[in-house]
Design a protein around this motif. Sequence first.
Motif, PDB file in Angstrom:
ATOM      1  N   LEU A  96      -2.864  -4.275  -1.335  1.00  0.00           N
ATOM      2  CA  LEU A  96      -3.896  -4.810  -2.224  1.00  0.00           C
ATOM      3  C   LEU A  96      -3.904  -6.332  -2.143  1.00  0.00           C
ATOM      4  N   ASP A  97      -2.718  -6.950  -2.096  1.00  0.00           N
ATOM      5  CA  ASP A  97      -2.632  -8.412  -1.984  1.00  0.00           C
ATOM      6  C   ASP A  97      -3.345  -8.915  -0.734  1.00  0.00           C
ATOM      7  N   GLY A  98      -3.176  -8.190   0.372  1.00  0.00           N
ATOM      8  CA  GLY A  98      -3.790  -8.591   1.638  1.00  0.00           C
ATOM      9  C   GLY A  98      -5.302  -8.454   1.643  1.00  0.00           C
ATOM     10  N   LEU A  99      -5.852  -7.764   0.650  1.00  0.00           N
ATOM     11  CA  LEU A  99      -7.301  -7.536   0.574  1.00  0.00           C
ATOM     12  C   LEU A  99      -7.946  -8.328  -0.564  1.00  0.00           C
ATOM     13  N   LYS A 100      -7.206  -9.291  -1.131  1.00  0.00           N
ATOM     14  CA  LYS A 100      -7.743 -10.109  -2.233  1.00  0.00           C
ATOM     15  C   LYS A 100      -9.100 -10.685  -1.832  1.00  0.00           C
ATOM     16  N   GLY A 101     -10.045 -10.610  -2.762  1.00  0.00           N
ATOM     17  CA  GLY A 101     -11.369 -11.148  -2.488  1.00  0.00           C
ATOM     18  C   GLY A 101     -12.327 -10.122  -1.897  1.00  0.00           C
TER      19      GLY A 101
END
Length: 155
Positions: free
Chosen positions: A25-30
Amino acid sequence: MTEITEGSKAPAFDMATADGGRVSLDGLKGRTVVLYFYPKADTPGCTTEGQDFSALIADFETAGATVIGVSRDPVKKLDRFKAKYDLKIILASDESEHVTQAFGVWVQKKLYGREYMGIERATFLIDGGGVVRRVWRKVSVKGHAAEVLATVQSL
């Protein structure tokens, strides 16, 4: 286990994917994330669902959404499933059960009078800030991917 509802913060996740990658989820921020849970790779309903999301992947990408299918299958099985049906979506493996537990989709099910634990077919639409915008539970496969796409496009 807390119930994930619209407006709540999505639980963080980090999983191995088919093709040897990882998704978090962090890697998909935005980005908008469509996180859908399915019981088992290479079974009829799960195959149809994967094909339906794959058929619409260009439209999801145009709308700024990443589609991730999650099951408890090992990565090797996901690799075969993805190749066999030429699936265009990210397939993530939750062998540890952490993500299915966090999203509340590891549930007691019944089949032919027998009770067992399994994944409830469910989809979560998560916005770029990590907030759950829409939840579909006990999903019926037919038309589901198109409904999710229409919701993504309306955000």
